[in-house]
Design a protein around this motif. Sequence first.
Motif, mmCIF file in Angstrom:
data_model
loop_
_atom_site.group_PDB
_atom_site.id
_atom_site.type_symbol
_atom_site.label_atom_id
_atom_site.label_comp_id
_atom_site.label_asym_id
_atom_site.label_seq_id
_atom_site.Cartn_x
_atom_site.Cartn_y
_atom_site.Cartn_z
ATOM 1 N N PRO A 172 0.808 -1.160 0.067
ATOM 2 C CA PRO A 172 0.072 0.008 -0.208
ATOM 3 C C PRO A 172 0.877 1.338 -0.095
ATOM 4 O O PRO A 172 2.152 1.166 0.413
ATOM 5 N N ALA A 173 0.463 2.308 -0.450
ATOM 6 C CA ALA A 173 1.258 3.668 -0.767
ATOM 7 C C ALA A 173 1.961 4.000 0.595
ATOM 8 O O ALA A 173 3.037 4.261 0.472
ATOM 9 N N HIS A 174 1.280 3.924 1.875
ATOM 10 C CA HIS A 174 2.042 4.467 2.778
ATOM 11 C C HIS A 174 2.731 3.397 3.511
ATOM 12 O O HIS A 174 3.755 3.857 4.468
ATOM 13 N N PHE A 175 3.012 2.290 3.038
ATOM 14 C CA PHE A 175 4.178 1.494 3.357
ATOM 15 C C PHE A 175 5.511 0.960 2.213
ATOM 16 O O PHE A 175 6.134 0.113 2.122
ATOM 17 N N ALA A 176 5.125 1.775 0.972
ATOM 18 C CA ALA A 176 5.864 1.501 -0.088
ATOM 19 C C ALA A 176 7.201 1.648 0.240
ATOM 20 O O ALA A 176 8.247 0.899 -0.201
ATOM 21 N N ASP A 177 7.716 2.663 1.054
ATOM 22 C CA ASP A 177 9.158 2.932 1.344
ATOM 23 C C ASP A 177 9.671 1.778 2.356
ATOM 24 O O ASP A 177 10.906 1.696 2.427
ATOM 25 N N SER A 178 8.840 0.788 2.970
ATOM 26 C CA SER A 178 9.288 -0.179 3.854
ATOM 27 C C SER A 178 9.991 -1.160 3.212
ATOM 28 O O SER A 178 10.700 -1.918 3.443
ATOM 29 N N LYS A 179 9.335 -1.361 1.467
ATOM 30 C CA LYS A 179 9.887 -2.532 1.165
ATOM 31 C C LYS A 179 11.228 -2.634 0.876
ATOM 32 O O LYS A 179 11.946 -3.624 1.039
ATOM 33 N N PRO A 180 12.144 -1.605 0.372
ATOM 34 C CA PRO A 180 13.495 -1.763 0.072
ATOM 35 C C PRO A 180 14.016 -1.818 1.628
ATOM 36 O O PRO A 180 15.413 -2.707 1.601
ATOM 37 N N HIS A 181 13.723 -1.364 2.450
ATOM 38 C CA HIS A 181 14.409 -1.358 3.820
ATOM 39 C C HIS A 181 14.295 -2.942 4.106
ATOM 40 O O HIS A 181 15.252 -3.507 4.642
ATOM 41 N N PHE A 182 13.088 -3.701 4.007
ATOM 42 C CA PHE A 182 12.839 -4.959 4.355
ATOM 43 C C PHE A 182 13.780 -5.969 3.728
ATOM 44 O O PHE A 182 14.737 -6.612 4.031
ATOM 45 N N ARG A 183 13.797 -5.596 2.440
ATOM 46 C CA ARG A 183 14.687 -6.497 1.345
ATOM 47 C C ARG A 183 16.219 -6.465 1.781
ATOM 48 O O ARG A 183 16.935 -7.243 1.850
ATOM 49 N N VAL A 184 16.660 -4.968 1.523
ATOM 50 C CA VAL A 184 18.058 -4.846 1.670
ATOM 51 C C VAL A 184 18.639 -5.592 3.077
ATOM 52 O O VAL A 184 19.642 -6.111 3.192
ATOM 53 N N ASN A 185 17.891 -5.057 4.160
ATOM 54 C CA ASN A 185 18.258 -5.704 5.498
ATOM 55 C C ASN A 185 18.325 -7.052 5.427
ATOM 56 O O ASN A 185 19.214 -7.756 6.125
ATOM 57 N N LEU A 186 17.179 -7.626 5.017
ATOM 58 C CA LEU A 186 17.294 -9.216 4.843
ATOM 59 C C LEU A 186 18.546 -9.716 4.137
ATOM 60 O O LEU A 186 19.150 -10.790 4.459
#
Lengths: 410, 407
Positions: A172-186
């Motif tokens: 969803p739009a207000h979590f769009a910026d979370s995805k790269p954080h999740f993936r890169v950290n993982l």
Amino acid sequence: MKKSILIASTVIAAAGLFGYIAGRISRVSLPPAVMHWQMPEASDDLLSSAGNGTLSDPAARHVRVKKLKERFHTLWSSAEYRHGDWETRRECQLLLAELGTDELAEYCRASADDRRLRSRLLDEWVQRDGPAAMETALHLFSDRTDVHRTMWAWSLQKPEASLDWLREVQMPAHFADSKPHFRVNLLMDLATKDFSRPEKELPYMQSTEKEWLFKRLAQLAGTDPEKTARVKELSAQYSPASAAEIAKAGFRAMVAQDPEAAAKHLESMDLTGSARTEMETAYLEGMSNRGLTEAYQAWISVRDSSAPIPESVWRQVDSAFIFQPDKTKEWLDAFQPGPERDAIYARSIQHLAVRGNHDHAAAYISMIEDSTLRGAALKTLQRLWNESNAEAAKSWQSKLSAADRQVLQP
Amino acid sequence: MRAFLPLPLLAGMLALATGWGCYLWGKGPPPAAGMLKAKPEVRSKTPRDLARSASKEKSRNLETEIRRLMEMKLGSGLTDALQLPGWELVRTLTLDEVQQALRLAGLEKEPGDDAHVIASMLYSRWAELDPLAAMNSLAGPARKESPGIGGNAMWIFVRSDPAAAYRWYQENPELARDLHFAGKMVDTLMSEPPDSVIAKATVLGDEFRNEAARAIAARMANSEESRATFLAFAATLPEKDRIDAISRMTVEWGRQEPDAALQALDSISDSRLRADTRGKVVLGWSQRDPAGLQEWLHEHPQAADKAEQAELWRRWVTERPEDAGRWLASHGNPPELAAAIVRRIESDIQGRPIPLHPSQAANQEAAIRANFRTWSAAAPEEAKRWLNAADEKTRAVISQGPTPKQQ
């Protein structure tokens, strides 16, 4: 002799009797509200009575699920759970394990109003059906804490499954910026064991996410020539714009290993302007595992003091204030006079004032030599101090020099 | 044979000793000890001992098991599902094994996060088997780390043998405080009726009485009747305990009926605590139902000044810009509130030590621009004067111009 012993025995017995009577008389009589206790209630041992309510008998199953949830909720709300009692936590876990995934999902969705409870249920659900739990956290609860915690719990247990999900999911739009954080950290967690693992995800990543990944990988590679070369290769292929960042990451690793050699290397690069400033900042970042005083002293010794302090360094100063406030104050208290001290003292005012250290902030202002910085700092402290304690602020102002008071005139 | 002491002297000494002994016997135990000894034993509600005895039969290499435990990295898994596999092993250890395991886990060194979790489990298990020895060990060389690793062991001791735990508390007041002994002891009283909780806590001491009053306050906030009962209780407490307890009850009440709780704040006589309680009720409401709170403030303008309403709206717009913008628009974008919002956001931009998340910062910046436009349209001179006096950072944010998304 016998008579004496008889008399002595009588005296001793009488002393005992009188002592006992005196004790009874002085005994504090406690009211029933103090001495009477409720009998603790025994509860059913649901876990030893498995088999009540099988899936083939919906009515019996319904009753069993209801009991399991009630028992879970009782334990979950108990002082035992609140105090972290391991055995109670274990029983809670076993009770949840008795619920089918659909039953758990329904329980979780129905607990939307209880933030703590739904978070606990999401922890369990995400281990069984990651995508469904994440969808619920994203769309039904729509809470940043839930989303981050659930994703993190999932990725710790099942990193590959959560990476697969990240490839496909539309946030969803207000979590769009979370995805790269999740993936890169993982990916960075996985890269500590297998440096080449992040490469498989590159086709699914946006360009800014790749840049961020390469920068982090270059930091992880440190001074390892093989890994560094691989990051440069990937960066050249997927994100040529990252080259400067990769170089900085390599430089940071060199600083961490040998600051003096890195300082000579910096001079030999013959950089000017923003390119020089960026490498100076990288030098400071490379010193981050040293003490604050040592790191900033070394940075001051390599920096061009005529250039203003860059925003990236201010961010580090801010972090130091937030995460190591006492050590930061110690470092600043011993700071040698100069343009850096003036600038950093001026910057420190809001940090100190927000924490209620107005007097400390006032002391720093009195040592700022640069009149422009001093004026701005005076105004900042006046505003922040007024907001929290107007009387104390007034008292501070009345003790200022005439020149400083003049600055604060509206 | 000549007696070592003359008989009358010996008889006198024996009489004194007997008299004193019988006096203590007659007097009985101290009130707190007597009360705690009368407490019925807590029967385990959980299958604590199931499957433990069987595991004792198995032979195991403790060193290997502890190494495996350390490798589980329990400290990085804050969820029960990730940590409990460690407890599955620890809960089966014998007393000797627990002590060996503590040595193997390296508690003599500075334990990292993982070791903290394991140590907490080991001390918990030790407390299940021999609580006094476990607590005395926590008061020894591991004292510095005890607050992080001994909480559950303390709880097990309090719950399983409150009288012995209370004696330990009297001998180790500092560590007991670090481990929140009073709060834990009061938690064991909470199955009692309220008057009994207060009476028992009073026997235990002032620290317990205050804890109990606060704990009961939270429990009795649910209905008008229980609140009235509680207030009658509170009236019998010393002033400080009473005010604390009423504040606590009001905060709990505020979770259920915030408007009614806010209107009842006058019962808290201490102005600082009243303001603190009000702040907690309002903050809780703003997190649960920001639109409901704004509506209430709109209908009760005397309840808060514009600056406070603006601050609450600022928090809302930072998280939910669409909802917050829609609410403001539905009330005609009042210029006075817009001016207050602009000032609050300016203050936040200047004074915030921890930067906002970029998306939250963008929401806030869009909001200051939109509200500055509202204010400028209604009072151009005043808004202009303010902008000229604002700091450079705020001026830069406002001069970035309108963003199409913002209301």
